[in-house]
Design an enzyme around this catalytic site. Sequence first.
Site, mmCIF file in Angstrom:
data_model
loop_
_atom_site.group_PDB
_atom_site.id
_atom_site.type_symbol
_atom_site.label_atom_id
_atom_site.label_comp_id
_atom_site.label_asym_id
_atom_site.label_seq_id
_atom_site.Cartn_x
_atom_site.Cartn_y
_atom_site.Cartn_z
ATOM 1 N N TYR A 95 -1.685 8.608 -10.712
ATOM 2 C CA TYR A 95 -2.683 9.399 -9.965
ATOM 3 C C TYR A 95 -3.675 10.160 -10.836
ATOM 4 O O TYR A 95 -4.882 10.148 -10.552
ATOM 5 C CB TYR A 95 -1.973 10.311 -8.941
ATOM 6 C CG TYR A 95 -1.634 9.512 -7.696
ATOM 7 C CD1 TYR A 95 -2.518 9.425 -6.630
ATOM 8 C CD2 TYR A 95 -0.456 8.776 -7.618
ATOM 9 C CE1 TYR A 95 -2.238 8.651 -5.526
ATOM 10 C CE2 TYR A 95 -0.166 8.000 -6.521
ATOM 11 C CZ TYR A 95 -1.060 7.938 -5.465
ATOM 12 O OH TYR A 95 -0.786 7.154 -4.378
ATOM 13 N N GLU A 137 4.887 8.346 -0.682
ATOM 14 C CA GLU A 137 5.367 7.169 -1.435
ATOM 15 C C GLU A 137 6.765 7.415 -2.024
ATOM 16 O O GLU A 137 7.604 6.506 -2.045
ATOM 17 C CB GLU A 137 4.354 6.799 -2.537
ATOM 18 C CG GLU A 137 3.136 6.109 -1.934
ATOM 19 C CD GLU A 137 1.877 6.174 -2.784
ATOM 20 O OE1 GLU A 137 1.974 6.378 -4.004
ATOM 21 O OE2 GLU A 137 0.771 6.023 -2.207
HETATM 22 C C1 HEM Z 1 -5.305 0.053 -2.310
HETATM 23 C C2 HEM Z 1 -6.798 4.604 -1.538
HETATM 24 C C3 HEM Z 1 -4.595 6.017 -5.592
HETATM 25 C C4 HEM Z 1 -3.729 1.392 -6.675
HETATM 26 C C5 HEM Z 1 -5.881 1.168 -1.758
HETATM 27 C C6 HEM Z 1 -6.625 1.181 -0.524
HETATM 28 C C7 HEM Z 1 -7.060 2.426 -0.317
HETATM 29 C C8 HEM Z 1 -6.584 3.249 -1.405
HETATM 30 C C9 HEM Z 1 -7.882 2.932 0.854
HETATM 31 C C10 HEM Z 1 -6.894 -0.042 0.369
HETATM 32 C C11 HEM Z 1 -5.697 -0.262 1.256
HETATM 33 C C12 HEM Z 1 -5.872 -1.504 2.100
HETATM 34 O O1 HEM Z 1 -5.506 -2.584 1.619
HETATM 35 O O2 HEM Z 1 -6.374 -1.394 3.199
HETATM 36 C C13 HEM Z 1 -6.319 5.374 -2.559
HETATM 37 C C14 HEM Z 1 -6.516 6.810 -2.673
HETATM 38 C C15 HEM Z 1 -5.893 7.202 -3.812
HETATM 39 C C16 HEM Z 1 -5.311 6.023 -4.421
HETATM 40 C C17 HEM Z 1 -7.299 7.663 -1.670
HETATM 41 C C18 HEM Z 1 -5.798 8.576 -4.414
HETATM 42 C C19 HEM Z 1 -5.598 9.673 -3.725
HETATM 43 C C20 HEM Z 1 -4.174 4.884 -6.239
HETATM 44 C C21 HEM Z 1 -3.508 4.875 -7.520
HETATM 45 C C22 HEM Z 1 -3.292 3.564 -7.835
HETATM 46 C C23 HEM Z 1 -3.789 2.758 -6.742
HETATM 47 C C24 HEM Z 1 -3.141 6.097 -8.316
HETATM 48 C C25 HEM Z 1 -2.623 3.048 -9.086
HETATM 49 C C26 HEM Z 1 -3.230 2.634 -10.102
HETATM 50 C C27 HEM Z 1 -4.096 0.637 -5.578
HETATM 51 C C28 HEM Z 1 -4.004 -0.810 -5.530
HETATM 52 C C29 HEM Z 1 -4.459 -1.193 -4.272
HETATM 53 C C30 HEM Z 1 -4.817 0.024 -3.582
HETATM 54 C C31 HEM Z 1 -3.513 -1.719 -6.652
HETATM 55 C C32 HEM Z 1 -4.596 -2.608 -3.730
HETATM 56 C C33 HEM Z 1 -5.962 -3.047 -4.082
HETATM 57 C C34 HEM Z 1 -6.083 -4.527 -4.123
HETATM 58 O O3 HEM Z 1 -5.480 -5.082 -5.036
HETATM 59 O O4 HEM Z 1 -6.735 -5.093 -3.248
HETATM 60 N N1 HEM Z 1 -5.858 2.438 -2.264
HETATM 61 N N2 HEM Z 1 -5.598 4.947 -3.642
HETATM 62 N N3 HEM Z 1 -4.320 3.595 -5.805
HETATM 63 N N4 HEM Z 1 -4.579 1.098 -4.396
HETATM 64 FE FE1 HEM Z 1 -5.016 3.008 -3.998
#
Ligand code: HEM
Length: 404
Positions: A95, A137
Amino acid sequence: MLSKKNREVIRSTVPVLETHGEAITTQFYQKLFASNPQLLNVFNTVNQTQGRQQTALANAVYAAAVHIDNLEEILPAVSKIAHKHRALGVLPEHYPIVGENLLAAMKEVLGDAATDEVLEAWGEAYGVIADAFIGVEHQMYQEASSQSGGWTGFREFVVDQKIVESDVITSFYLKPADNGALADFQPGQYVTVKVSAPGQTNTQLRHYSLSDVPNGSYYRISVKREAGREDQPSGIVSTSLHDHLSVGDTLLLSAPAGDFVFDCETSGPVVFLSGGVGMTPLVSMLKTALEKQPKRDVTYIHAAINGSVHAMKDDFNQLADTHDQLKYYIVYERPSEEDRKRAHFSKEGFIDLSWLKSVADKDSTFYFCGPQPFMKAIYQGLKEWGVSADQIRYEFFGPQGSLE
Ligand code: HEM
Ligand code: FAD
């Protein structure tokens, strides 16, 4: 709890985020991968190419800003994203890395508008939002590991059977390589596979819905080959699974996740609508509804281009033959001569509202999944019909998009 002053500053940035949200998240990803190339093993870079991930993240940040006084309003959205994060292996230590790069991207895109005051307020807000994600989580990781047969991280599975279901869809029956117990799941949930695909430097993670009911013995995933076209490369993981994963081979899976699940508590009629490979979570739900709620009226409508790409035909026919409570309809967009000869479809073309009204009850709970245009048409049809939001449930096979 965010200070009053910083809440006001965040509120004042809402219009700016509405305009520049996607530019910020695009910049954010460039910075993130430049400074942390190891994260390319976690993110789906094809979603980046198509801009869908940038939009999903921008929408999430925007929603957080809009609801800054009432963050509990976005908890359902947090939970949906947290399921994906848990399945992908996102951890608390990630994060601060994301936060740092998000703030740096804001500063770069907003220029003079990103005053120290704005950046301080967003730094604090990010901390509050990140803590909410980390908390949800943490609970999900605990549930995944404490469940009988559960695990965290990626577990090795062996392909026990590989079954061709149609010209484009193949099912893989997967058993734990350690012969240990296998966690149950809720019908509609997905697993995440981790694949080293030929020609790719980074590992690839993709989600696949569990297409059979929980049975303590195997998980089944059913994968559509994304063949690509002249102007579009073929899908990395789906083609790798079709072409290179054989019986006896192993595959890494994370434990089942997702909140698009069948609600066994609700009574009243239920309608399942699937388009193409969108049938996978719904097959599991359908079988569960028929087994667990034998008195419930069930309608299943499947849309496919034609019979050659229509998977699991025999399984569905058998379910329809053996369950009086099930009404089963097939809609072919462009039926082939063979389909016409066999006359086993109910409608030609697309599902439209007037036809839907003739086969389904408005008081039903509607579950649907399929390509985005299919989902939009169903969603907008149900809205026009006056079906209330709490009767409508759906899953995107990609980053959350809009159906409006
Ligand atoms: C996917 C928000 C932090 C890794 C997503 C999605 C959102 C989101 C909206 C799309 C979900 C969907 O498939 O509909 C956020 C927010 C964060 C945050 C608001 C912080 C407060 C993180 C962190 C990581 C991370 C710390 C780690 C490195 C990912 C990954 C995906 C994802 C790998 C899938 C994306 C893909 O491969 O298509 N996140 N996220 N996120 N997030 Fe986060
Ligand atoms: P990718 O390499 O990720 O490419 C995706 C698509 O983009 C392909 O069609 C490809 O041709 C196209 N493409 C690639 N590069 C470009 C480019 N530069 N420009 C334009 N287009 C491009 N899928 C199933 O088959 N069965 C399931 O049960 C299933 N369940 C899912 C459940 C969930 C919750 C989610 C989120 C997704 C699910 N999916 C399912 C989709 C699955 O996760 C993958 O997205 C899908 O298999 C495609 O992955 P891929 O690696 O083959 O394609």
